[in-house]
Design a protein around this motif. Structure first.
Motif, PDB file in Angstrom:
ATOM      1  N   ALA A 145      21.514  67.274  36.493  1.00 56.27           N
ATOM      2  CA  ALA A 145      20.250  68.020  36.468  1.00 56.27           C
ATOM      3  C   ALA A 145      20.160  69.014  37.619  1.00 56.27           C
ATOM      4  O   ALA A 145      19.470  70.032  37.519  1.00 56.27           O
ATOM      5  CB  ALA A 145      19.078  67.048  36.513  1.00 56.27           C
ATOM      6  N   THR A 146      20.845  68.751  38.718  1.00 54.12           N
ATOM      7  CA  THR A 146      20.781  69.629  39.884  1.00 54.12           C
ATOM      8  C   THR A 146      21.786  70.780  39.808  1.00 54.12           C
ATOM      9  O   THR A 146      21.794  71.644  40.667  1.00 54.12           O
ATOM     10  CB  THR A 146      21.062  68.825  41.162  1.00 54.12           C
ATOM     11  N   PHE A 147      22.626  70.809  38.779  1.00 53.28           N
ATOM     12  CA  PHE A 147      23.658  71.827  38.660  1.00 53.28           C
ATOM     13  C   PHE A 147      23.037  73.164  38.256  1.00 53.28           C
ATOM     14  O   PHE A 147      22.274  73.241  37.302  1.00 53.28           O
ATOM     15  CB  PHE A 147      24.705  71.408  37.628  1.00 53.28           C
ATOM     16  N   VAL A 148      23.368  74.210  38.985  1.00 58.01           N
ATOM     17  CA  VAL A 148      22.867  75.554  38.688  1.00 58.01           C
ATOM     18  C   VAL A 148      24.021  76.373  38.149  1.00 58.01           C
ATOM     19  O   VAL A 148      25.015  76.591  38.831  1.00 58.01           O
ATOM     20  CB  VAL A 148      22.288  76.230  39.954  1.00 58.01           C
ATOM     21  N   GLY A 149      23.884  76.825  36.922  1.00 57.57           N
ATOM     22  CA  GLY A 149      24.947  77.589  36.270  1.00 57.57           C
ATOM     23  C   GLY A 149      24.797  79.079  36.468  1.00 57.57           C
ATOM     24  O   GLY A 149      23.876  79.553  37.138  1.00 57.57           O
ATOM     25  N   PRO A 150      25.698  79.852  35.856  1.00 52.50           N
ATOM     26  CA  PRO A 150      25.650  81.313  35.959  1.00 52.50           C
ATOM     27  C   PRO A 150      24.371  81.879  35.357  1.00 52.50           C
ATOM     28  O   PRO A 150      23.809  81.332  34.429  1.00 52.50           O
ATOM     29  CB  PRO A 150      26.858  81.773  35.147  1.00 52.50           C
ATOM     30  N   LYS A 151      23.947  82.988  35.889  1.00 48.61           N
ATOM     31  CA  LYS A 151      22.726  83.625  35.424  1.00 48.61           C
ATOM     32  C   LYS A 151      22.999  84.761  34.438  1.00 48.61           C
ATOM     33  O   LYS A 151      22.092  85.384  33.937  1.00 48.61           O
ATOM     34  CB  LYS A 151      21.937  84.153  36.608  1.00 48.61           C
ATOM     35  N   ALA A 152      24.264  85.046  34.163  1.00 47.27           N
ATOM     36  CA  ALA A 152      24.637  86.127  33.255  1.00 47.27           C
ATOM     37  C   ALA A 152      24.265  85.782  31.818  1.00 47.27           C
ATOM     38  O   ALA A 152      24.177  84.618  31.451  1.00 47.27           O
ATOM     39  CB  ALA A 152      26.135  86.375  33.352  1.00 47.27           C
ATOM     40  N   THR A 153      24.020  86.813  31.012  1.00 46.88           N
ATOM     41  CA  THR A 153      23.803  86.630  29.581  1.00 46.88           C
ATOM     42  C   THR A 153      24.647  87.641  28.827  1.00 46.88           C
ATOM     43  O   THR A 153      24.940  88.723  29.331  1.00 46.88           O
ATOM     44  CB  THR A 153      22.324  86.807  29.182  1.00 46.88           C
ATOM     45  N   PHE A 154      25.039  87.265  27.613  1.00 42.73           N
ATOM     46  CA  PHE A 154      25.836  88.146  26.769  1.00 42.73           C
ATOM     47  C   PHE A 154      25.074  88.384  25.478  1.00 42.73           C
ATOM     48  O   PHE A 154      24.763  87.444  24.752  1.00 42.73           O
ATOM     49  CB  PHE A 154      27.200  87.511  26.469  1.00 42.73           C
ATOM     50  N   THR A 155      24.765  89.658  25.202  1.00 38.85           N
ATOM     51  CA  THR A 155      23.984  90.005  24.016  1.00 38.85           C
ATOM     52  C   THR A 155      24.851  90.475  22.853  1.00 38.85           C
ATOM     53  O   THR A 155      24.356  90.628  21.747  1.00 38.85           O
ATOM     54  CB  THR A 155      22.975  91.122  24.332  1.00 38.85           C
ATOM     55  N   GLY A 156      26.146  90.709  23.122  1.00 41.10           N
ATOM     56  CA  GLY A 156      27.037  91.203  22.082  1.00 41.10           C
ATOM     57  C   GLY A 156      27.340  92.680  22.217  1.00 41.10           C
ATOM     58  O   GLY A 156      28.170  93.215  21.492  1.00 41.10           O
ATOM     59  N   MET A 157      26.672  93.348  23.137  1.00 44.57           N
ATOM     60  CA  MET A 157      26.889  94.778  23.331  1.00 44.57           C
ATOM     61  C   MET A 157      27.816  95.069  24.516  1.00 44.57           C
ATOM     62  O   MET A 157      28.261  96.196  24.686  1.00 44.57           O
ATOM     63  CB  MET A 157      25.549  95.489  23.553  1.00 44.57           C
ATOM     64  N   GLU A 158      28.103  94.071  25.322  1.00 41.15           N
ATOM     65  CA  GLU A 158      28.919  94.259  26.520  1.00 41.15           C
ATOM     66  C   GLU A 158      30.408  94.086  26.196  1.00 41.15           C
ATOM     67  O   GLU A 158      30.784  93.577  25.153  1.00 41.15           O
ATOM     68  CB  GLU A 158      28.528  93.235  27.599  1.00 41.15           C
ATOM     69  N   ASP A 159      31.231  94.513  27.133  1.00 44.64           N
ATOM     70  CA  ASP A 159      32.677  94.336  27.036  1.00 44.64           C
ATOM     71  C   ASP A 159      32.982  92.840  27.192  1.00 44.64           C
ATOM     72  O   ASP A 159      32.640  92.247  28.214  1.00 44.64           O
ATOM     73  CB  ASP A 159      33.360  95.147  28.139  1.00 44.64           C
ATOM     74  N   PRO A 160      33.622  92.200  26.204  1.00 46.58           N
ATOM     75  CA  PRO A 160      33.873  90.757  26.297  1.00 46.58           C
ATOM     76  C   PRO A 160      34.813  90.383  27.440  1.00 46.58           C
ATOM     77  O   PRO A 160      34.643  89.339  28.064  1.00 46.58           O
ATOM     78  CB  PRO A 160      34.473  90.397  24.935  1.00 46.58           C
ATOM     79  N   GLU A 161      35.788  91.239  27.741  1.00 48.49           N
ATOM     80  CA  GLU A 161      36.703  90.952  28.850  1.00 48.49           C
ATOM     81  C   GLU A 161      35.960  90.952  30.181  1.00 48.49           C
ATOM     82  O   GLU A 161      36.149  90.072  31.011  1.00 48.49           O
ATOM     83  CB  GLU A 161      37.843  91.975  28.894  1.00 48.49           C
ATOM     84  N   ALA A 162      35.122  91.966  30.389  1.00 46.91           N
ATOM     85  CA  ALA A 162      34.354  92.056  31.630  1.00 46.91           C
ATOM     86  C   ALA A 162      33.407  90.871  31.745  1.00 46.91           C
ATOM     87  O   ALA A 162      33.232  90.309  32.834  1.00 46.91           O
ATOM     88  CB  ALA A 162      33.580  93.370  31.680  1.00 46.91           C
ATOM     89  N   TYR A 163      32.813  90.480  30.627  1.00 43.02           N
ATOM     90  CA  TYR A 163      31.888  89.345  30.660  1.00 43.02           C
ATOM     91  C   TYR A 163      32.611  88.049  30.993  1.00 43.02           C
ATOM     92  O   TYR A 163      32.132  87.268  31.816  1.00 43.02           O
ATOM     93  CB  TYR A 163      31.149  89.195  29.330  1.00 43.02           C
ATOM     94  N   LEU A 164      33.766  87.810  30.371  1.00 46.36           N
ATOM     95  CA  LEU A 164      34.522  86.585  30.674  1.00 46.36           C
ATOM     96  C   LEU A 164      34.956  86.558  32.136  1.00 46.36           C
ATOM     97  O   LEU A 164      34.911  85.507  32.777  1.00 46.36           O
ATOM     98  CB  LEU A 164      35.736  86.466  29.754  1.00 46.36           C
ATOM     99  N   THR A 165      35.353  87.703  32.665  1.00 46.71           N
ATOM    100  CA  THR A 165      35.734  87.773  34.081  1.00 46.71           C
ATOM    101  C   THR A 165      34.550  87.431  34.974  1.00 46.71           C
ATOM    102  O   THR A 165      34.679  86.652  35.925  1.00 46.71           O
ATOM    103  CB  THR A 165      36.274  89.172  34.422  1.00 46.71           C
ATOM    104  N   ALA A 166      33.388  88.001  34.677  1.00 41.81           N
ATOM    105  CA  ALA A 166      32.185  87.712  35.470  1.00 41.81           C
ATOM    106  C   ALA A 166      31.802  86.242  35.350  1.00 41.81           C
ATOM    107  O   ALA A 166      31.446  85.606  36.351  1.00 41.81           O
ATOM    108  CB  ALA A 166      31.027  88.601  35.017  1.00 41.81           C
ATOM    109  N   PHE A 167      31.893  85.688  34.148  1.00 45.31           N
ATOM    110  CA  PHE A 167      31.550  84.285  33.947  1.00 45.31           C
ATOM    111  C   PHE A 167      32.484  83.376  34.736  1.00 45.31           C
ATOM    112  O   PHE A 167      32.041  82.462  35.425  1.00 45.31           O
ATOM    113  CB  PHE A 167      31.597  83.930  32.459  1.00 45.31           C
ATOM    114  N   HIS A 168      33.799  83.641  34.664  1.00 49.48           N
ATOM    115  CA  HIS A 168      34.774  82.836  35.415  1.00 49.48           C
ATOM    116  C   HIS A 168      34.505  82.924  36.918  1.00 49.48           C
ATOM    117  O   HIS A 168      34.577  81.916  37.627  1.00 49.48           O
ATOM    118  CB  HIS A 168      36.201  83.285  35.120  1.00 49.48           C
ATOM    119  N   THR A 169      34.209  84.111  37.400  1.00 43.65           N
ATOM    120  CA  THR A 169      33.936  84.295  38.826  1.00 43.65           C
ATOM    121  C   THR A 169      32.722  83.491  39.255  1.00 43.65           C
ATOM    122  O   THR A 169      32.754  82.795  40.276  1.00 43.65           O
ATOM    123  CB  THR A 169      33.715  85.788  39.140  1.00 43.65           C
TER     124      THR A 169
END
Length: 107
Positions: free
Chosen positions: A14-38
């Protein structure tokens, strides 16, 4: 749910804070995966936590796509990443080519 039962059985603290990024389908999937991994490297967590938090970052039609995957199909993050890239490849930023240099102007 597209996740295997082993992934579904993992509990996110419950105390775990995850990434705040969101993907709507309009962004570059590679850039999004890189940001998510980071972001995930910064907060830590197991692979199963990464799967569940990735699902949490999908909104609108991307969540519809995710839910439409066959039950139990996703067993690894590499597999999920591949499915994600294939689905949203049309949004990938084009690679530069030599013709792009003709547009360069010095001011």
């Amino acid at each position: 749910m597209p996740f295997s039962q082993a992934i579904m059985d993992v509990v996110i603290p419950a105390t775990f804070v995850g990434p705040k990024a969101t993907f709507t389908g309009m962004e570059d999937p590679e850039a999004y995966l890189t940001a998510f991994h980071t972001q995930m490297m910064l907060v830590g967590g197991s692979d199963a936590v990464r799967y569940k938090l990735f699902m949490n970052t999908l909104v609108e039609t991307t969540m519809d796509w995710f839910i439409s995957l066959p039950d139990g199909q996703v067993t690894s993050f590499a597999q999920l990443s591949t499915l994600f890239r294939e689905q949203y490849i049309v949004n990938r930023a084009p690679l530069p080519n030599s013709y792009d240099l003709f547009e360069v102007r010095q001011y």
